[in-house]
Each structure stands twice: as structure tokens, then as C-alpha cells.
Write a protein that holds these residues in place. Structure first.
Motif, PDB file in Angstrom:
ATOM      1  N   CYS A   1       1.715   3.091   6.895  1.00  0.00           N
ATOM      2  CA  CYS A   1       1.648   1.897   6.129  1.00  0.00           C
ATOM      3  C   CYS A   1       3.175   0.947   7.069  1.00  0.00           C
ATOM      4  CB  CYS A   1       1.391   1.828   4.377  1.00  0.00           C
ATOM      5  SG  CYS A   1      -0.510   2.335   4.151  1.00  0.00           S
ATOM      6  N   LEU A   2       4.239   2.032   6.555  1.00  0.00           N
ATOM      7  CA  LEU A   2       5.588   1.335   6.751  1.00  0.00           C
ATOM      8  C   LEU A   2       5.894   1.009   8.154  1.00  0.00           C
ATOM      9  CD1 LEU A   2       7.291   2.907   3.935  1.00  0.00           C
ATOM     10  CD2 LEU A   2       7.206   0.760   3.637  1.00  0.00           C
ATOM     11  N   PHE A   3       5.044   1.467   8.797  1.00  0.00           N
ATOM     12  CA  PHE A   3       5.100   1.750  10.179  1.00  0.00           C
ATOM     13  C   PHE A   3       4.637   0.315  10.598  1.00  0.00           C
ATOM     14  CE2 PHE A   3       3.771   2.258  14.823  1.00  0.00           C
ATOM     15  CZ  PHE A   3       4.701   2.535  15.506  1.00  0.00           C
TER      16      PHE A   3
ATOM     17  N   GLU B   1      -9.214  -9.725   9.128  1.00  0.00           N
ATOM     18  CA  GLU B   1      -9.883  -8.222   8.964  1.00  0.00           C
ATOM     19  C   GLU B   1      -8.861  -6.961  10.105  1.00  0.00           C
ATOM     20  OE1 GLU B   1     -13.394  -7.537  11.044  1.00  0.00           O
ATOM     21  OE2 GLU B   1     -13.732  -9.215   9.754  1.00  0.00           O
ATOM     22  N   PHE B   2      -7.887  -7.012  10.583  1.00  0.00           N
ATOM     23  CA  PHE B   2      -7.203  -6.662  12.030  1.00  0.00           C
ATOM     24  C   PHE B   2      -6.027  -5.915  11.059  1.00  0.00           C
ATOM     25  CE2 PHE B   2      -4.234 -10.033  11.799  1.00  0.00           C
ATOM     26  CZ  PHE B   2      -3.662  -9.233  11.930  1.00  0.00           C
ATOM     27  N   LEU B   3      -6.090  -5.425   9.514  1.00  0.00           N
ATOM     28  CA  LEU B   3      -5.072  -4.878   8.250  1.00  0.00           C
ATOM     29  C   LEU B   3      -6.436  -3.916   7.893  1.00  0.00           C
ATOM     30  CD1 LEU B   3      -2.794  -8.188   6.844  1.00  0.00           C
ATOM     31  CD2 LEU B   3      -2.240  -6.163   9.248  1.00  0.00           C
ATOM     32  N   HIS B   4      -7.290  -4.704   7.496  1.00  0.00           N
ATOM     33  CA  HIS B   4      -8.412  -3.449   7.121  1.00  0.00           C
ATOM     34  C   HIS B   4      -8.653  -2.289   7.139  1.00  0.00           C
ATOM     35  CE1 HIS B   4     -10.469  -7.375   5.682  1.00  0.00           C
ATOM     36  NE2 HIS B   4      -9.152  -8.030   5.938  1.00  0.00           N
ATOM     37  N   TRP B   5      -8.130  -1.762   8.411  1.00  0.00           N
ATOM     38  CA  TRP B   5      -7.882  -0.393   8.530  1.00  0.00           C
ATOM     39  C   TRP B   5      -7.210   0.569   7.789  1.00  0.00           C
ATOM     40  CZ3 TRP B   5      -3.467   1.779   9.752  1.00  0.00           C
ATOM     41  CH2 TRP B   5      -2.962   1.595  10.777  1.00  0.00           C
ATOM     42  N   LEU B   6      -5.787  -0.584   6.918  1.00  0.00           N
ATOM     43  CA  LEU B   6      -4.964   0.358   6.512  1.00  0.00           C
ATOM     44  C   LEU B   6      -5.379   1.296   5.093  1.00  0.00           C
ATOM     45  CD1 LEU B   6      -2.367  -2.396   6.489  1.00  0.00           C
ATOM     46  CD2 LEU B   6      -1.985  -0.088   7.318  1.00  0.00           C
ATOM     47  N   PRO B   7      -4.407   3.047   5.235  1.00  0.00           N
ATOM     48  CA  PRO B   7      -5.029   3.661   4.631  1.00  0.00           C
ATOM     49  C   PRO B   7      -5.148   3.251   2.695  1.00  0.00           C
ATOM     50  CG  PRO B   7      -3.094   4.491   5.600  1.00  0.00           C
ATOM     51  CD  PRO B   7      -3.886   3.176   6.095  1.00  0.00           C
ATOM     52  N   ASP B   8      -5.867   3.105   2.365  1.00  0.00           N
ATOM     53  CA  ASP B   8      -6.483   2.832   0.623  1.00  0.00           C
ATOM     54  C   ASP B   8      -6.883   1.369   0.644  1.00  0.00           C
ATOM     55  OD1 ASP B   8      -6.828   4.032  -1.676  1.00  0.00           O
ATOM     56  OD2 ASP B   8      -4.910   2.337  -2.177  1.00  0.00           O
TER      57      ASP B   8
ATOM     58  N   LEU C   1       0.878  -1.087   0.291  1.00  0.00           N
ATOM     59  CA  LEU C   1       0.022   0.167  -0.208  1.00  0.00           C
ATOM     60  C   LEU C   1       1.446   1.291   0.137  1.00  0.00           C
ATOM     61  CD1 LEU C   1      -3.153  -1.271   2.464  1.00  0.00           C
ATOM     62  CD2 LEU C   1      -3.097  -0.494  -0.026  1.00  0.00           C
ATOM     63  N   ALA C   2       1.823   1.535   0.602  1.00  0.00           N
ATOM     64  CA  ALA C   2       2.852   2.223   0.867  1.00  0.00           C
ATOM     65  C   ALA C   2       3.083   2.377  -0.406  1.00  0.00           C
ATOM     66  CB  ALA C   2       4.103   2.628   2.026  1.00  0.00           C
ATOM     67  N   LEU C   3       3.601   1.722  -1.337  1.00  0.00           N
ATOM     68  CA  LEU C   3       4.563   1.921  -2.947  1.00  0.00           C
ATOM     69  C   LEU C   3       3.084   1.903  -3.642  1.00  0.00           C
ATOM     70  CD1 LEU C   3       6.851  -1.304  -3.522  1.00  0.00           C
ATOM     71  CD2 LEU C   3       7.139   1.156  -3.651  1.00  0.00           C
ATOM     72  N   LYS C   4       1.563   1.917  -3.251  1.00  0.00           N
ATOM     73  CA  LYS C   4       0.849   2.468  -4.150  1.00  0.00           C
ATOM     74  C   LYS C   4       0.765   3.377  -3.941  1.00  0.00           C
ATOM     75  CE  LYS C   4      -3.498   2.908  -5.129  1.00  0.00           C
ATOM     76  NZ  LYS C   4      -4.955   2.274  -5.056  1.00  0.00           N
ATOM     77  N   LEU C   5       0.487   4.383  -3.330  1.00  0.00           N
ATOM     78  CA  LEU C   5       0.879   5.387  -2.579  1.00  0.00           C
ATOM     79  C   LEU C   5       0.545   6.908  -3.106  1.00  0.00           C
ATOM     80  CD1 LEU C   5      -1.588   5.337   1.032  1.00  0.00           C
ATOM     81  CD2 LEU C   5      -2.594   5.345  -1.250  1.00  0.00           C
ATOM     82  N   ILE C   6       3.125   6.194  -2.661  1.00  0.00           N
ATOM     83  CA  ILE C   6       4.081   6.536  -3.672  1.00  0.00           C
ATOM     84  C   ILE C   6       3.875   7.036  -5.282  1.00  0.00           C
ATOM     85  CG2 ILE C   6       5.943   6.394  -3.609  1.00  0.00           C
ATOM     86  CD1 ILE C   6       6.423   6.904  -0.835  1.00  0.00           C
ATOM     87  N   PHE C   7       3.531   5.919  -5.634  1.00  0.00           N
ATOM     88  CA  PHE C   7       3.155   5.844  -7.633  1.00  0.00           C
ATOM     89  C   PHE C   7       1.506   6.837  -7.265  1.00  0.00           C
ATOM     90  CE2 PHE C   7       5.826   1.514  -7.496  1.00  0.00           C
ATOM     91  CZ  PHE C   7       6.659   2.680  -7.397  1.00  0.00           C
ATOM     92  N   GLN C   8       1.001   6.794  -6.394  1.00  0.00           N
ATOM     93  CA  GLN C   8       0.225   7.905  -7.231  1.00  0.00           C
ATOM     94  C   GLN C   8       0.151   8.670  -6.998  1.00  0.00           C
ATOM     95  OE1 GLN C   8      -4.063   5.835  -5.492  1.00  0.00           O
ATOM     96  NE2 GLN C   8      -4.222   7.695  -4.577  1.00  0.00           N
ATOM     97  N   LYS C   9       1.023   9.356  -5.825  1.00  0.00           N
ATOM     98  CA  LYS C   9       1.310  10.679  -5.647  1.00  0.00           C
ATOM     99  C   LYS C   9       2.106  10.915  -7.178  1.00  0.00           C
ATOM    100  CE  LYS C   9       1.677  12.834  -1.630  1.00  0.00           C
ATOM    101  NZ  LYS C   9       1.760  13.316  -0.239  1.00  0.00           N
ATOM    102  N   THR C  10       2.362  10.479  -7.953  1.00  0.00           N
ATOM    103  CA  THR C  10       3.952  10.777  -8.937  1.00  0.00           C
ATOM    104  C   THR C  10       2.751  10.840 -10.046  1.00  0.00           C
ATOM    105  OG1 THR C  10       4.190   9.016  -9.342  1.00  0.00           O
ATOM    106  CG2 THR C  10       5.713   9.572  -7.782  1.00  0.00           C
ATOM    107  N   ASN C  11       1.414  10.884  -9.725  1.00  0.00           N
ATOM    108  CA  ASN C  11       0.681  10.676 -11.167  1.00  0.00           C
ATOM    109  C   ASN C  11       0.764   9.413 -11.799  1.00  0.00           C
ATOM    110  OD1 ASN C  11      -0.610  13.109 -10.228  1.00  0.00           O
ATOM    111  ND2 ASN C  11       1.245  14.286 -11.228  1.00  0.00           N
ATOM    112  N   LYS C  12       1.288   8.537 -11.345  1.00  0.00           N
ATOM    113  CA  LYS C  12       0.826   7.140 -12.208  1.00  0.00           C
ATOM    114  C   LYS C  12      -0.025   5.850 -11.664  1.00  0.00           C
ATOM    115  CE  LYS C  12       5.651   7.233 -13.094  1.00  0.00           C
ATOM    116  NZ  LYS C  12       5.886   7.602 -14.118  1.00  0.00           N
TER     117      LYS C  12
END
Ligand code: 5GP
Ligand code: MN
Length: 340
Positions: A167-169, A60-67, A37-48
Motif C-alpha cells: 500500500c505504501l509503495f 479501477e487500477f487501484l482496486h487490487w490494493l490489499p483490503d 489502507l496501510a494505516l487501516k491494516l496497521i490498526f487492525q493488527k493492533t486489534n482496533k
């Protein structure tokens, strides 16, 4: 190719890419899904255009993660997944060292035509040559730590925001049991410290991941410790085993047994522990160790699996009783061959 050259190549691949696919291992854990998810959000910010495709559902305990809600889960939306892979020009393999770790997704994945360059980011030993560029480092705590390092070295770290840092933390704390094991290298704490600079809500993350379980799970844990744990003092080992019937009784949900395998390691002199969980067509096995007992070698030799020195998993296609018998016999043989 040395690390610096690989980073330069990666920068070129990313610059050229328009459609990026990011794939964690089957049944992704906090590290695999966090780094993805961290990589995805980074790439999204570079307009890819970037997408995370998970080979299976995850707890489920991971479903709160951003995106999290935009993760595509195989085999749901299979046609969309196929199209995205077909038109991708860059594919990331996250937190795995062999395409076997895609499990049921492997066959479909390999049959999809694409011209994408493949990038592996992982920290498991013995990576197979499955990518054009491999960032494989067993010295890091987690793939999320390695991902942070790669973001810094490609200068993509300038795009890190609170969500990405969360995400990385999450990846680092879940792969180290809250910075307990596998985290003696100062780099891990340096990176955690840098992530905290992004104003992440550390307490919220820990509560979401560790203090968010059902009453059933807590009772199942108590039942395991009281009734379903056997200690093999002679081999400094212990194991827990659960049948489908018991899981049903405790309304078992994916993720409910997360961490159970670590519990016996809190017993004095126990340095190897296992859990055997009955599934419909196999027994899921997990192994954890302390010190130099190679859980991954044991998992590979006897249980069709692998992993890290101190954390490994695998599968057994015998019934539960036979699996336990096999475990005990394997332990005897393993000790005779390796620890004399
Ligand atoms: P877990 O016990 O949490 O499922 O997995 C612990 C570690 O073992 C993880 O790092 C994971 O990558 C590895 N692992 C788990 N199951 C398998 C498996 O079936 N095959 C291999 N090669 N590794 C596994
Ligand atoms: Mn990992």
C-alpha cells in the motif's frame, strides 16, 4: 508543538482509541488510498476497529490494493458511514489540507456528531487548522512516505507486513510518477528500499497500476496527442481538452485520463501543461509544471483549485470553449505579472 511531542500525543490517542476512521480526499489517488489502507491494516493488527471511508469512488487500477474491498464509499451505505463516524474516537484526514477536499461528503461529514480526535497526515502546502494534531510536511514525496515515517516514529512499524508495504509503495510511486518527479530527497529512496525488504512484488504493483489499461484508453491517449493538444510556444505551455462526446466515443472510465496531463511536459521547453475534461456540470482541470512555475498558485487564482507547486487541479464552471479562452488569457496575465 514540536514533532516529538506530536508523536507522543499521537501514540496516546492511538492507545486510547477503539474505533478509528480513516478518510482520504475526494477521488482518492494511489497516495491517498494507499496511505489510508496501510494505516487501516496497521490498526487492525493492533486489534482496533478501523475503517477507510472514501468520499467518492476511485479508479479501477487501484482496486487490487490489499483490503480494497472493505473500503466504504460515500454516498453508498450512508447510514453505516454515519454510525461509524458517530462512534469513532479517532479520525485520520489523509492527503488533504482542507475539508473542502471532501467535496460532496463535506456537508454530511460536518453534520455528524462525534467526539473523535482528528489527525491530519498530508504533504500539501498551507494546511488549514482542521485537526487536533497535524502532520503536514511539504518536503516529502507523498503522504505515504510521511505515513511510513510516522509509523516508524510511533514504533508501529513493527506491524508492517507485505500487504501494508505494498500500500505504501503504491502511494509513493503514484505520487512521484515512478520516482520520476518530487523524489530527489534520499529519504524517499531509503523508505522505498525499506518497503522492498518486505518482499513486495514490485513488478506486479507496477503492472497493476501502469500496465493495466483498456485498448480504449490507449487509443484515447493517441487521439489526444494527435488531435487535441495545443502548444503555446510563447508561454512554454501546452494543453489538452476533451468533450463528453469524445469521452463517450472512447468508452471513458474513471482513471482513463490519468497521466495525460503529464504528456506535454515531454516536449522540449514545455514547462507547464493543462488538461480540461468536460463533466456534466463543470470542467475538471489539471495542471502540471516543471521547475518553479507554481501550478498551485495558478490553479487557485483562476480555477477554484490548488495543490502542489508542480501538480495542481481545480474546476471551471464555464463551458469548454470559454474555459480554454480563460486559460489562455490567464496565462498571459500570469506571465505578465510573475515572469517579467
Ligand atoms: P489531479 O490533477 O491529479 O486531479 O490533482 C493534482 C493535485 O492537485 C493533487 O495533489 C490534488 O491534491 C490537487 N487538486 C486537484 N484538484 C483540486 C481541487 O479542486 N482543489 C484543490 N485545492 N486541490 C486540488
Ligand atoms: Mn499525495
Amino acid at each position: 508543538m514540536d514533532y516529538k511531542t506530536k508523536i507522543q500525543e499521537l501514540k496516546t490517542y492511538i492507545k486510547k482509541a477503539t474505533n478509528i476512521v480513516i478518510i482520504p480526499h475526494h477521488n482518492p489517488d494511489g497516495d491517498a488510498i494507499g496511505a489510508s489502507l496501510a494505516l487501516k491494516l496497521i490498526f487492525q493488527k493492533t486489534n482496533k476497529k478501523a475503517v477507510v471511508i472514501s468520499p467518492s469512488k476511485y479508479p479501477e487500477f487501484l482496486h487490487w490494493l490489499p483490503d480494497n474491498d472493505n473500503v466504504l464509499i460515500y454516498p453508498y451505505k450512508k447510514n453505516t458511514i454515519i454510525k461509524l463516524i458517530e462512534k469513532s474516537d479517532l479520525i485520520f484526514y489523509i492527503d488533504f489540507n482542507s475539508l473542502k477536499r471532501l467535496e460532496s461528503f463535506e456537508k454530511d461529514f460536518l453534520s455528524i456528531n462525534n467526539n473523535a480526535k482528528k489527525i491530519l497526515i498530508d504533504h500539501h502546502p498551507n494546511p488549514q487548522k482542521i485537526a487536533d494534531l497535524s502532520f503536514s510536511d511539504t518536503s516529502v514525496s507523498s503522504t505515504s512516505e510521511l505515513t511510513y515515517k510516522i509509523l516508524e516514529d510511533t514504533e508501529l512499524n513493527t506491524y508492517i507486513n507485505t500487504n501494508i508495504a505494498e500500500c505504501l509503495f503504491t502511494g509513493i510511486i503514484t505520487d512521484t510518477g515512478l520516482l520520476n518527479y518530487n523524489s530527489s530527497n534520499p529519504q524517499t529512496f531509503n523508505i522505498v528500499s525499506k518497503l522492498l525488504e518486505f518482499n513486495i512484488d514490485k513488478q506486479k504493483i507496477i503492472d497493476n497500476v501502469y500496465n493495466n489499461f483498456s485498448e480504449n484508453r490507449m487509443r484515447l491517449m493517441g487521439y489526444c496527442l494527435n488531435n487535441k493538444m495545443q502548444v503555446l510556444t510563447k508561454y512554454n505551455s501546452a494543453f489538452i481538452y476533451l468533450t463528453i462526446e469524445e469521452l463517450t466515443k472512447y468508452k471513458f472510465k474513471s482513471g482513463d485520463a490519468e497521466g495525460f496531463v503529464n504528456l506535454p511536459l515531454s516536449i522540449k521547453n514545455i514547462n507547464f501543461s493543462a488538461i480540461f475534461i468536460e463533466k456534466t456540470d463543470y470542467i475538471k482541470t489539471s495542471f502540471r509544471s516543471k521547475g518553479n512555475f507554481p501550478a498551485n498558485v495558478f490553479a487557485k487564482k483562476y480555477f477554484n483549485g490548488g495543490g502542489h507547486l508542480n501538480a495542481a487541479g481545480g474546476k471551471c464552471f464555464l463551458n469548454l470553449d470559454e474555459t480554454i479562452k480563460k486559460f489562455k488569457n490567464s496565462l498571459i496575465e500570469f506571465y505578465a505579472n510573475n515572469f517579467k
